[in-house]
Design a protein around this motif. Structure first.
Motif, PDB file in Angstrom:
ATOM      1  N   PRO A  28      42.617  33.596  42.280  1.00  0.00           N
ATOM      2  CA  PRO A  28      42.587  34.136  43.648  1.00  0.00           C
ATOM      3  C   PRO A  28      42.443  35.644  43.708  1.00  0.00           C
ATOM      4  O   PRO A  28      42.131  36.192  44.761  1.00  0.00           O
ATOM      5  CB  PRO A  28      43.933  33.685  44.231  1.00  0.00           C
ATOM      6  N   ALA A  29      42.655  36.326  42.594  1.00  0.00           N
ATOM      7  CA  ALA A  29      42.506  37.783  42.609  1.00  0.00           C
ATOM      8  C   ALA A  29      41.049  38.197  42.589  1.00  0.00           C
ATOM      9  O   ALA A  29      40.679  39.235  43.117  1.00  0.00           O
ATOM     10  CB  ALA A  29      43.242  38.392  41.422  1.00  0.00           C
ATOM     11  N   THR A  30      40.214  37.384  41.956  1.00  0.00           N
ATOM     12  CA  THR A  30      38.804  37.761  41.813  1.00  0.00           C
ATOM     13  C   THR A  30      37.862  36.830  42.567  1.00  0.00           C
ATOM     14  O   THR A  30      36.706  37.183  42.803  1.00  0.00           O
ATOM     15  CB  THR A  30      38.396  37.730  40.332  1.00  0.00           C
ATOM     16  N   GLY A  31      38.331  35.633  42.884  1.00  0.00           N
ATOM     17  CA  GLY A  31      37.458  34.637  43.499  1.00  0.00           C
ATOM     18  C   GLY A  31      36.676  33.838  42.476  1.00  0.00           C
ATOM     19  O   GLY A  31      35.878  32.972  42.831  1.00  0.00           O
ATOM     20  N   ASP A  32      36.897  34.129  41.184  1.00  0.00           N
ATOM     21  CA  ASP A  32      36.197  33.362  40.137  1.00  0.00           C
ATOM     22  C   ASP A  32      36.746  31.946  40.077  1.00  0.00           C
ATOM     23  O   ASP A  32      37.955  31.726  40.207  1.00  0.00           O
ATOM     24  CB  ASP A  32      36.399  34.012  38.764  1.00  0.00           C
ATOM     25  N   ALA A  70      44.800  32.864  50.189  1.00  0.00           N
ATOM     26  CA  ALA A  70      43.695  33.107  49.264  1.00  0.00           C
ATOM     27  C   ALA A  70      43.112  31.758  48.845  1.00  0.00           C
ATOM     28  O   ALA A  70      43.823  30.758  48.780  1.00  0.00           O
ATOM     29  CB  ALA A  70      44.193  33.862  48.038  1.00  0.00           C
ATOM     30  N   GLY A  71      41.795  31.748  48.595  1.00  0.00           N
ATOM     31  CA  GLY A  71      41.165  30.500  48.189  1.00  0.00           C
ATOM     32  C   GLY A  71      40.599  29.711  49.351  1.00  0.00           C
ATOM     33  O   GLY A  71      40.243  28.541  49.193  1.00  0.00           O
ATOM     34  N   VAL A 103      34.825  33.492  49.539  1.00  0.00           N
ATOM     35  CA  VAL A 103      36.182  32.966  49.391  1.00  0.00           C
ATOM     36  C   VAL A 103      37.176  34.111  49.560  1.00  0.00           C
ATOM     37  O   VAL A 103      36.934  35.229  49.090  1.00  0.00           O
ATOM     38  CB  VAL A 103      36.346  32.265  48.019  1.00  0.00           C
ATOM     39  N   THR A 104      38.259  33.832  50.272  1.00  0.00           N
ATOM     40  CA  THR A 104      39.296  34.858  50.409  1.00  0.00           C
ATOM     41  C   THR A 104      39.967  35.076  49.064  1.00  0.00           C
ATOM     42  O   THR A 104      40.206  34.126  48.311  1.00  0.00           O
ATOM     43  CB  THR A 104      40.366  34.450  51.445  1.00  0.00           C
ATOM     44  N   ILE A 105      40.236  36.332  48.762  1.00  0.00           N
ATOM     45  CA  ILE A 105      40.889  36.659  47.498  1.00  0.00           C
ATOM     46  C   ILE A 105      42.116  37.530  47.751  1.00  0.00           C
ATOM     47  O   ILE A 105      42.258  38.108  48.826  1.00  0.00           O
ATOM     48  CB  ILE A 105      39.926  37.359  46.498  1.00  0.00           C
ATOM     49  N   GLU A 106      42.946  37.577  46.727  1.00  0.00           N
ATOM     50  CA  GLU A 106      44.232  38.257  46.865  1.00  0.00           C
ATOM     51  C   GLU A 106      44.314  39.323  45.786  1.00  0.00           C
ATOM     52  O   GLU A 106      44.411  38.990  44.600  1.00  0.00           O
ATOM     53  CB  GLU A 106      45.353  37.210  46.678  1.00  0.00           C
ATOM     54  N   ASP A 107      44.193  40.569  46.177  1.00  0.00           N
ATOM     55  CA  ASP A 107      44.217  41.640  45.193  1.00  0.00           C
ATOM     56  C   ASP A 107      44.847  42.869  45.848  1.00  0.00           C
ATOM     57  O   ASP A 107      44.272  43.452  46.773  1.00  0.00           O
ATOM     58  CB  ASP A 107      42.779  41.949  44.741  1.00  0.00           C
ATOM     59  N   ARG A 138      35.445  37.575  48.597  1.00  0.00           N
ATOM     60  CA  ARG A 138      34.456  37.718  47.525  1.00  0.00           C
ATOM     61  C   ARG A 138      33.209  36.919  47.903  1.00  0.00           C
ATOM     62  O   ARG A 138      33.298  35.734  48.227  1.00  0.00           O
ATOM     63  CB  ARG A 138      35.052  37.167  46.218  1.00  0.00           C
ATOM     64  N   LEU A 172      30.223  34.662  47.391  1.00  0.00           N
ATOM     65  CA  LEU A 172      29.875  33.663  46.377  1.00  0.00           C
ATOM     66  C   LEU A 172      28.386  33.332  46.393  1.00  0.00           C
ATOM     67  O   LEU A 172      27.820  32.926  45.379  1.00  0.00           O
ATOM     68  CB  LEU A 172      30.681  32.374  46.596  1.00  0.00           C
ATOM     69  N   PHE A 217      40.977  28.313  39.582  1.00  0.00           N
ATOM     70  CA  PHE A 217      40.597  29.340  40.561  1.00  0.00           C
ATOM     71  C   PHE A 217      41.482  30.564  40.381  1.00  0.00           C
ATOM     72  O   PHE A 217      42.705  30.453  40.320  1.00  0.00           O
ATOM     73  CB  PHE A 217      40.754  28.792  41.984  1.00  0.00           C
TER      74      PHE A 217
END
Lengths: 86, 351
Positions: A18-22, B324-325, B244-248, B230, B232, A16
């Motif tokens: 976590p920066a992109t959600g991919d 995140a996640g 899904v929560t993301i970290e950017d 993001r 899905l 996973f």
């Protein structure tokens, strides 16, 4: 130059970003190599371990490794450039 | 440490339409109950008798029908006065774009009645309106897709010449269709114009990854909370059905730039498209919580609870982390109630 530090991996081969959600599913081999990369193991060390453990020629392993790195790049899992763990 | 002053609050919440085009109300209530405890009293404010939240008695203590926004502020304030006399409202959290104008207008009267709100100003509401979004982006150096306001078929042809296909044809208040041909664009133009009025908006199509950001502005140029998600799974109405929560850091920076540029007061959602070159295009700014806001609470930033505390005058320390996640997966579920409940709400406007 390295696997992105926040990439989450599991023993089951789930990856996973976590920066992109991919998310991706890998096999046991992918999981163990990713774990080694996350731990900062050098490319040469990882390859040596694979050569000791599996019946594969160094030439074939180099080709597979290059393919692996391309896949990681395409999946946006590397910091920049190619893997050059110490 | 939820202080006692919050545990027995009576909070009115709109947006109980937890359907395939979900309003945020049920998610907001879920976050409030989780953060403030079961003692908090929730008064549903509903427009139609089949909004599912009306019948969720485990979340909503009582629901009152309220007049449609087109009925005007006088009717709204009169209805709320009636509800307030019976229930003793401490606060109202509106969750629909279309009702915000009226609630902002009556906020001073509500305050005199002892009902707190946390809302953007009319100017803030207008600056992010779909019709004004491109100009807002240009003025504040945000990436916003090019657009064209459409009042006639000739405008659409001009828009196609300027922006080229595919085009995203958007209703003034709601609805969007990706059109790949002039005929498809014309159909969407007529349908959306008939449904929501004019102008219809033609927006440049941006290909990429859809990301939403739920944030809570403090009205002074800062954010109290920012949680990016993001998408899905996206429904045919473009709604996130899983995310899904993301970290950017780039997304956090974008939300902070928005808060700084607007001094936004209250909740908002940024709809973002990240293109192949990592540009973050703002597709829309929704002036309220998103329907997926419970995910933000589950990830560690309970924005509805923070809103309540801010509205009650508490200084809130901004959140600085979330998990995140964290994944949400929406689902449908058939609640079964007696017809008498539907009958009562339909006839009396209360349940």
């Amino acid at each position: 130059m390295k696997l992105k530090k926040n990439i989450a991996t599991s023993e089951s081969g789930f990856i996973f970003n976590p920066a992109t959600g991919d998310s991706f599913s890998g096999n046991a081999m992918a999981s163990s190599i990713l774990l080694a990369m996350k731990n900062g193991e050098a490319e040469v060390t990882i390859k040596q371990n694979i050569l000791q453990k599996y019946e594969v020629s160094p030439e074939q392993l180099d080709r597979d490794w290059d393919d692996w790195i391309v896949q990681l790049k395409e999946a946006n899992l590397l910091e920049t450039g190619s893997y050059d763990g110490k | 440490m939820t202080a006692n002053k919050y545990t027995n609050l009576c909070i009115g919440v709109t947006g109980l339409n937890a359907n395939d085009n979900p309003g945020p109300g049920v998610a907001v209530i879920r976050a409030l109950k989780e953060g403030l405890g079961a003692g908090v009293k929730i008064i549903g404010l509903s427009y139609e008798s089949l909004e599912p939240g009306i019948y969720m008695h485990y979340l909503v203590d009582k629901t009152y029908q309220v007049p449609y926004p087109t009925a005007g502020t006088e009717n709204l304030i009169e209805r709320i006065r009636h509800i307030h006399e019976k229930e003793g409202l401490d606060m109202i959290i509106p969750n629909f774009d279309a009702e915000l104008y009226n609630f902002i207008k009556i906020a001073p009267q509500l305050k005199k009645m002892g009902i707190h709100t946390l809302l953007p100003s009319i100017d803030q509401l207008l600056m992010r309106d779909k019709v004004n979004l491109a100009a807002f982006g240009r003025q504040n150096n945000f990436h916003v897709p090019g657009d064209y306001k459409l009042s006639t078929e000739a405008d659409l042809k001009a828009a196609a010449g300027e922006l080229s296909f595919p085009l995203v044809i958007k209703g003034k208040f709601y609805g969007a269709t990706v059109a790949y041909t002039l005929n498809a664009a014309l159909n969407a133009f007529h349908q959306l114009g008939a449904a929501w009025g004019y102008p219809v908006i033609a927006q440049q199509y941006i290909k990429g990854t859809e990301i939403n950001i739920a944030a809570l502005g403090d009205g002074k140029g800062n954010n109290i909370s920012i949680v990016p998600m993001r998408k899905l799974y996206i429904t045919d109405k473009g709604k996130a059905w899983a995310g899904v929560t993301i970290e950017d850091p780039a997304l956090i920076k974008l939300a902070n730039s928005f808060a700084k540029a607007t001094h936004w007061n209250g909740p908002y959602e940024m709809e973002i498209m990240r293109d192949g070159e990592d540009h973050l295009f703002i597709l829309e700014i929704n002036p309220r919580f998103p329907a997926w806001i419970y995910l933000a609470a589950a990830a560690g930033q309970n924005q509805p609870v923070s809103l309540v505390k801010m509205a009650m005058g508490e200084d809130i320390i901004p959140f600085n982390e979330y998990e995140a996640g964290k994944l949400f997966i929406r689902h449908s579920w058939d609640d079964v109630v007696d017809i008498s409940e539907f009958q009562q709400f339909s006839a009396l406007g209360e349940l």
